[in-house]
Design a protein around this motif. Structure first.
Motif, PDB file in Angstrom:
ATOM      1  N   LYS A 262     -43.468 -38.251  38.688  1.00  0.00           N
ATOM      2  CA  LYS A 262     -44.434 -38.123  37.597  1.00  0.00           C
ATOM      3  C   LYS A 262     -45.856 -38.420  38.058  1.00  0.00           C
ATOM      4  O   LYS A 262     -46.771 -37.608  37.849  1.00  0.00           O
TER       5      LYS A 262
ATOM      6  N   ASP B  23     -39.735 -43.819  40.323  1.00  0.00           N
ATOM      7  CA  ASP B  23     -39.319 -43.305  39.014  1.00  0.00           C
ATOM      8  C   ASP B  23     -38.485 -44.339  38.278  1.00  0.00           C
ATOM      9  O   ASP B  23     -38.403 -44.326  37.053  1.00  0.00           O
TER      10      ASP B  23
ATOM     11  N   THR C 247     -36.922 -36.618  31.796  1.00  0.00           N
ATOM     12  CA  THR C 247     -38.254 -36.480  32.400  1.00  0.00           C
ATOM     13  C   THR C 247     -38.204 -36.337  33.919  1.00  0.00           C
ATOM     14  O   THR C 247     -39.027 -35.626  34.503  1.00  0.00           O
TER      15      THR C 247
ATOM     16  N   THR D 215     -39.638 -42.375  34.988  1.00  0.00           N
ATOM     17  CA  THR D 215     -39.007 -41.197  34.388  1.00  0.00           C
ATOM     18  C   THR D 215     -37.549 -41.537  34.107  1.00  0.00           C
ATOM     19  O   THR D 215     -36.944 -42.359  34.794  1.00  0.00           O
TER      20      THR D 215
END
Length: 262
Positions: free
Chosen positions: A79, A108, A123, A118
């Motif tokens: 991300k 993450d 995601t 995430t």
């Protein structure tokens, strides 16, 4: 002009490092192997030595006609790498026939940090698709690599996985998207198990003042890069003439750490 941390001499972020020079498939240019990832793959600087990312060692295992451009960076997740514009910057240099290796999960997993966290099945997969789509849109081949394992052993000396559902989520995405998968998580876990708790210390960044069970020594970085190269061959992403030294010793002295400019 002073070099910044984004422009390094050997294996650095944003700079291609040649693993050979012969043209590929009749072309007059080399193919580039781009790396998007976190600190386990990233180029390290003199102030971090002997910590070493596996991306620094990968050029020693690739044949002529392949160049490594290591954009992996400490502390990034799938991300944050995108949100900071780093994927766009990487893709700006990608050309048809190149490869994009993507390895994320370590950061993450940080549930306490919304800038990086995430969720594996939503995601995380959604962000990984941005890398796949970006590579494909430029005629390059995306390749997913499950996250390399940390050094963790239970009381009985068994190597313990540390990445939760992230490897499974990446494997599922690779199947769904029909993308080559390098199962570095499974292979590194097996390697740590084979070596055992004591011997693995030499593969991680253990010094007189630090016991780091996530980041690698030169020996560990070379070992993990070898897993990556073997997986690239096994999955037929690369041909036999594209890899070298798979069963040869690579001296740790080949690893270097550039000075970081102010």
């Amino acid at each position: 002009m002073a070099l910044s941390r984004r422009h390094v001499v050997v294996g650095g972020v944003g700079l291609a490092v040649s693993a050979g020079g012969t043209a590929y498939a009749g072309s007059r240019r080399s193919r580039t192997v781009w790396i998007a990832g976190d600190s386990t793959a990233a180029q390290k600087y003199a102030d971090a030595a002997p910590e070493t990312g596996w991306g620094t060692a990968l050029p020693f295992l690739l044949g002529r006609g392949l160049v490594v451009a290591n954009h992996a960076l400490n502390g990034r997740s799938s991300k944050s790498f995108v949100d900071e514009g780093r994927l766009d910057a990487l893709l700006a240099g990608v050309r048809p026939g190149d490869l994009l290796l993507v390895q994320f999960a370590h950061n993450d997993e940080k549930t306490e940090d919304p800038a990086r966290y995430t969720e594996p099945w939503t995601t995380y997969q959604r962000y990984l698709r941005l890398y796949l789509d970006g590579a494909r849109s430029r005629g390059a081949r995306p390749v997913l690599a499950t996250p390399v394992e940390r050094r963790r052993f239970d009381a009985d000396g068994r190597a313990v996985p540390s990445h939760g559902e992230y490897p499974a989520a990446m494997r599922a995405l690779a199947r769904r998207e029909r993308v080559a998968l390098l199962d570095v998580q499974a292979l590194s876990l097996a390697l740590w198990q084979e070596l055992g708790p004591e011997a693995t210390q030499a593969y991680f960044n253990w010094t007189d003042t630090k016991q780091d069970n996530t980041h690698f020594s030169p020996t560990g970085a070379i070992a993990v890069a070898r897993l990556v190269a073997r997986e690239l061959l096994r999955t037929r992403v690369l041909a036999p003439h594209d890899v070298r030294r798979l069963d040869e010793e690579i001296p740790s002295s080949w690893i270097t750490w550039p000075e970081a400019a102010a």
